[in-house]
Design a protein around this motif. Structure first.
Motif, PDB file in Angstrom:
ATOM      1  N   ALA A  91      15.416   7.690 -14.268  1.00  0.00           N
ATOM      2  CA  ALA A  91      15.983   8.125 -12.993  1.00  0.00           C
ATOM      3  C   ALA A  91      16.053   6.945 -12.036  1.00  0.00           C
ATOM      4  CB  ALA A  91      15.145   9.240 -12.389  1.00  0.00           C
ATOM      5  N   VAL A  92      17.142   6.875 -11.272  1.00  0.00           N
ATOM      6  CA  VAL A  92      17.358   5.766 -10.358  1.00  0.00           C
ATOM      7  C   VAL A  92      17.119   6.245  -8.928  1.00  0.00           C
ATOM      8  CG1 VAL A  92      19.039   4.072  -9.537  1.00  0.00           C
ATOM      9  CG2 VAL A  92      19.020   4.748 -11.929  1.00  0.00           C
ATOM     10  N   MET A  93      16.368   5.464  -8.199  1.00  0.00           N
ATOM     11  CA  MET A  93      16.076   5.766  -6.804  1.00  0.00           C
ATOM     12  C   MET A  93      17.310   5.460  -5.962  1.00  0.00           C
ATOM     13  SD  MET A  93      12.827   4.147  -4.874  1.00  0.00           S
ATOM     14  CE  MET A  93      12.201   4.768  -3.357  1.00  0.00           C
ATOM     15  N   PRO A  94      17.732   6.376  -5.075  1.00  0.00           N
ATOM     16  CA  PRO A  94      18.915   6.119  -4.252  1.00  0.00           C
ATOM     17  C   PRO A  94      18.692   4.924  -3.306  1.00  0.00           C
ATOM     18  CG  PRO A  94      18.213   8.408  -4.060  1.00  0.00           C
ATOM     19  CD  PRO A  94      17.180   7.696  -4.860  1.00  0.00           C
ATOM     20  N   PRO A  95      19.756   4.183  -2.977  1.00  0.00           N
ATOM     21  CA  PRO A  95      19.612   3.024  -2.089  1.00  0.00           C
ATOM     22  C   PRO A  95      19.001   3.377  -0.734  1.00  0.00           C
ATOM     23  CG  PRO A  95      21.769   3.012  -3.126  1.00  0.00           C
ATOM     24  CD  PRO A  95      21.118   4.298  -3.503  1.00  0.00           C
ATOM     25  N   ARG A  96      19.339   4.542  -0.199  1.00  0.00           N
ATOM     26  CA  ARG A  96      18.778   4.940   1.100  1.00  0.00           C
ATOM     27  C   ARG A  96      17.259   5.119   0.991  1.00  0.00           C
ATOM     28  NH1 ARG A  96      17.900   9.877   4.063  1.00  0.00           N
ATOM     29  NH2 ARG A  96      18.121   9.471   6.295  1.00  0.00           N
ATOM     30  N   ALA A  97      16.800   5.723  -0.087  1.00  0.00           N
ATOM     31  CA  ALA A  97      15.364   5.912  -0.295  1.00  0.00           C
ATOM     32  C   ALA A  97      14.662   4.573  -0.475  1.00  0.00           C
ATOM     33  CB  ALA A  97      15.124   6.808  -1.504  1.00  0.00           C
ATOM     34  N   LYS A  98      15.315   3.641  -1.172  1.00  0.00           N
ATOM     35  CA  LYS A  98      14.741   2.303  -1.325  1.00  0.00           C
ATOM     36  C   LYS A  98      14.601   1.619   0.030  1.00  0.00           C
ATOM     37  CE  LYS A  98      16.193   1.104  -5.999  1.00  0.00           C
ATOM     38  NZ  LYS A  98      16.854   0.119  -6.842  1.00  0.00           N
ATOM     39  N   ALA A  99      15.631   1.742   0.861  1.00  0.00           N
ATOM     40  CA  ALA A  99      15.594   1.115   2.191  1.00  0.00           C
ATOM     41  C   ALA A  99      14.491   1.722   3.045  1.00  0.00           C
ATOM     42  CB  ALA A  99      16.950   1.256   2.876  1.00  0.00           C
ATOM     43  N   ILE A 100      14.340   3.028   2.998  1.00  0.00           N
ATOM     44  CA  ILE A 100      13.289   3.684   3.784  1.00  0.00           C
ATOM     45  C   ILE A 100      11.913   3.269   3.268  1.00  0.00           C
ATOM     46  CG2 ILE A 100      12.247   5.932   4.284  1.00  0.00           C
ATOM     47  CD1 ILE A 100      15.113   7.071   4.356  1.00  0.00           C
ATOM     48  N   ALA A 101      11.741   3.236   1.960  1.00  0.00           N
ATOM     49  CA  ALA A 101      10.454   2.841   1.375  1.00  0.00           C
ATOM     50  C   ALA A 101      10.110   1.405   1.742  1.00  0.00           C
ATOM     51  CB  ALA A 101      10.495   3.015  -0.136  1.00  0.00           C
ATOM     52  N   MET A 102      11.088   0.509   1.651  1.00  0.00           N
ATOM     53  CA  MET A 102      10.838  -0.898   1.991  1.00  0.00           C
ATOM     54  C   MET A 102      10.498  -1.045   3.472  1.00  0.00           C
ATOM     55  SD  MET A 102      11.505  -3.110  -0.660  1.00  0.00           S
ATOM     56  CE  MET A 102      12.477  -4.490  -0.185  1.00  0.00           C
ATOM     57  N   SER A 103      11.229  -0.340   4.326  1.00  0.00           N
ATOM     58  CA  SER A 103      10.978  -0.428   5.766  1.00  0.00           C
ATOM     59  C   SER A 103       9.579   0.076   6.110  1.00  0.00           C
ATOM     60  CB  SER A 103      12.014   0.380   6.540  1.00  0.00           C
ATOM     61  OG  SER A 103      13.302  -0.107   6.291  1.00  0.00           O
ATOM     62  N   ALA A 104       9.223   1.225   5.573  1.00  0.00           N
ATOM     63  CA  ALA A 104       7.900   1.785   5.855  1.00  0.00           C
ATOM     64  C   ALA A 104       6.799   0.876   5.321  1.00  0.00           C
ATOM     65  CB  ALA A 104       7.787   3.176   5.251  1.00  0.00           C
ATOM     66  N   MET A 105       7.006   0.330   4.129  1.00  0.00           N
ATOM     67  CA  MET A 105       6.005  -0.537   3.542  1.00  0.00           C
ATOM     68  C   MET A 105       5.805  -1.794   4.383  1.00  0.00           C
ATOM     69  SD  MET A 105       5.828  -2.126  -0.296  1.00  0.00           S
ATOM     70  CE  MET A 105       7.256  -3.153  -0.080  1.00  0.00           C
ATOM     71  N   TRP A 106       6.909  -2.425   4.806  1.00  0.00           N
ATOM     72  CA  TRP A 106       6.781  -3.660   5.563  1.00  0.00           C
ATOM     73  C   TRP A 106       6.282  -3.423   6.986  1.00  0.00           C
ATOM     74  CZ3 TRP A 106       5.858  -8.187   3.849  1.00  0.00           C
ATOM     75  CH2 TRP A 106       6.227  -8.503   2.545  1.00  0.00           C
ATOM     76  N   LEU A 107       6.566  -2.254   7.553  1.00  0.00           N
ATOM     77  CA  LEU A 107       5.960  -1.918   8.855  1.00  0.00           C
ATOM     78  C   LEU A 107       4.440  -1.789   8.711  1.00  0.00           C
ATOM     79  CD1 LEU A 107       8.463   0.633  10.415  1.00  0.00           C
ATOM     80  CD2 LEU A 107       7.776  -1.568  11.371  1.00  0.00           C
ATOM     81  N   ALA A 108       4.006  -1.142   7.660  1.00  0.00           N
ATOM     82  CA  ALA A 108       2.568  -1.009   7.414  1.00  0.00           C
ATOM     83  C   ALA A 108       1.924  -2.363   7.127  1.00  0.00           C
ATOM     84  CB  ALA A 108       2.324  -0.048   6.260  1.00  0.00           C
ATOM     85  N   ILE A 109       2.610  -3.220   6.387  1.00  0.00           N
ATOM     86  CA  ILE A 109       2.078  -4.555   6.097  1.00  0.00           C
ATOM     87  C   ILE A 109       1.976  -5.377   7.366  1.00  0.00           C
ATOM     88  CG2 ILE A 109       2.634  -6.752   4.950  1.00  0.00           C
ATOM     89  CD1 ILE A 109       3.746  -5.008   2.635  1.00  0.00           C
ATOM     90  N   ALA A 110       3.008  -5.309   8.216  1.00  0.00           N
ATOM     91  CA  ALA A 110       2.977  -6.060   9.480  1.00  0.00           C
ATOM     92  C   ALA A 110       1.843  -5.561  10.373  1.00  0.00           C
ATOM     93  CB  ALA A 110       4.323  -5.930  10.195  1.00  0.00           C
ATOM     94  N   GLY A 111       1.687  -4.240  10.446  1.00  0.00           N
ATOM     95  CA  GLY A 111       0.598  -3.696  11.264  1.00  0.00           C
ATOM     96  C   GLY A 111      -0.768  -4.071  10.718  1.00  0.00           C
ATOM     97  N   SER A 112      -0.928  -3.989   9.415  1.00  0.00           N
ATOM     98  CA  SER A 112      -2.205  -4.359   8.790  1.00  0.00           C
ATOM     99  C   SER A 112      -2.501  -5.840   8.986  1.00  0.00           C
ATOM    100  CB  SER A 112      -2.177  -4.032   7.297  1.00  0.00           C
ATOM    101  OG  SER A 112      -2.013  -2.666   7.097  1.00  0.00           O
ATOM    102  N   SER A 113      -1.489  -6.671   8.801  1.00  0.00           N
ATOM    103  CA  SER A 113      -1.683  -8.114   8.960  1.00  0.00           C
ATOM    104  C   SER A 113      -2.036  -8.464  10.404  1.00  0.00           C
ATOM    105  CB  SER A 113      -0.434  -8.875   8.529  1.00  0.00           C
ATOM    106  OG  SER A 113      -0.181  -8.650   7.164  1.00  0.00           O
ATOM    107  N   ALA A 114      -1.362  -7.817  11.364  1.00  0.00           N
ATOM    108  CA  ALA A 114      -1.667  -8.067  12.775  1.00  0.00           C
ATOM    109  C   ALA A 114      -3.095  -7.641  13.097  1.00  0.00           C
ATOM    110  CB  ALA A 114      -0.670  -7.325  13.662  1.00  0.00           C
ATOM    111  N   LEU A 115      -3.500  -6.491  12.595  1.00  0.00           N
ATOM    112  CA  LEU A 115      -4.862  -6.015  12.835  1.00  0.00           C
ATOM    113  C   LEU A 115      -5.883  -6.952  12.189  1.00  0.00           C
ATOM    114  CD1 LEU A 115      -6.608  -3.752  14.043  1.00  0.00           C
ATOM    115  CD2 LEU A 115      -6.446  -2.596  11.842  1.00  0.00           C
ATOM    116  N   LEU A 116      -5.597  -7.392  10.975  1.00  0.00           N
ATOM    117  CA  LEU A 116      -6.504  -8.334  10.310  1.00  0.00           C
ATOM    118  C   LEU A 116      -6.582  -9.657  11.061  1.00  0.00           C
ATOM    119  CD1 LEU A 116      -5.541  -7.667   6.591  1.00  0.00           C
ATOM    120  CD2 LEU A 116      -7.764  -7.231   7.642  1.00  0.00           C
ATOM    121  N   PHE A 117      -5.453 -10.130  11.547  1.00  0.00           N
ATOM    122  CA  PHE A 117      -5.441 -11.384  12.307  1.00  0.00           C
ATOM    123  C   PHE A 117      -6.219 -11.213  13.610  1.00  0.00           C
ATOM    124  CE2 PHE A 117      -3.514 -14.423  15.258  1.00  0.00           C
ATOM    125  CZ  PHE A 117      -3.712 -15.593  14.539  1.00  0.00           C
ATOM    126  N   TRP A 118      -6.032 -10.076  14.263  1.00  0.00           N
ATOM    127  CA  TRP A 118      -6.723  -9.804  15.518  1.00  0.00           C
ATOM    128  C   TRP A 118      -8.231  -9.702  15.299  1.00  0.00           C
ATOM    129  CZ3 TRP A 118      -8.561  -4.808  17.518  1.00  0.00           C
ATOM    130  CH2 TRP A 118      -8.941  -4.874  18.851  1.00  0.00           C
TER     131      TRP A 118
END
Length: 153
Positions: A91-118
């Motif tokens: 089964a292939v993941m739709p492009p919209r779902a991939k974009a949402i997954a990538m966006s959510a993942m990178w928002l969480a990574i940015a928040g985690s990295s900022a918190l770790l840096f802080w």
């Protein structure tokens, strides 16, 4: 006289006799663990930081080995049924779902990295979080690529 289905078991003093656990007890234990995993997954759906998916995967594994009808009930639940089509191999993941997954993942990574840096965490920890994001991104982008190549041939 011994038949072919009989065997002679000589007493061994080196290893204690271990009686196998009854099949029924194993099935009930797996079903209980599966129910606990579903409960943890439900709590994880509303509580940030507690994973949901891995608990539901473990519950499905336990239910499949103990009570297949519970596995079917979990997979065909009205909350999960829209996602069951992605469980089919190839089964292939739709492009919209991939974009949402990538966006959510990178928002969480940015928040985690900022918190770790802080919190003045070591830089290698922040780099490990970012590297995990790169690996996750690669997996999301590659999802379904093998299927597309085999179809195009």
């Amino acid at each position: 006289m011994l038949t072919t289905s009989q065997t002679i078991i000589s007493p061994s003093h080196s290893a204690p006799a271990v009686r196998p656990m009854p099949v029924r007890a194993v099935r009930w234990s797996l079903a209980g663990v599966g129910v606990c995993c579903v409960a943890l997954g439900a709590v994880g759906a509303v509580l940030p930081g507690l994973p949901t998916t891995i608990f539901l995967i473990m519950a499905t594994w336990c239910f499949t080995r103990s009570c297949p009808w519970l596995s079917d009930k979990l997979v065909h639940n009205r909350f999960f049924s829209p996602f069951t089509k992605y469980l089919v191999p190839g089964a292939v993941m739709p492009p919209r779902a991939k974009a949402i997954a990538m966006s959510a993942m990178w928002l969480a990574i940015a928040g985690s990295s900022a918190l770790l840096f802080w919190r003045e965490a070591p830089l290698w920890v922040i780099a490990a979080v970012a590297a995990s994001g790169v690996v996750g991104s690669w997996c999301i982008v590659r999802q379904g690529a093998k299927t597309r190549r085999s179809i195009s041939r």
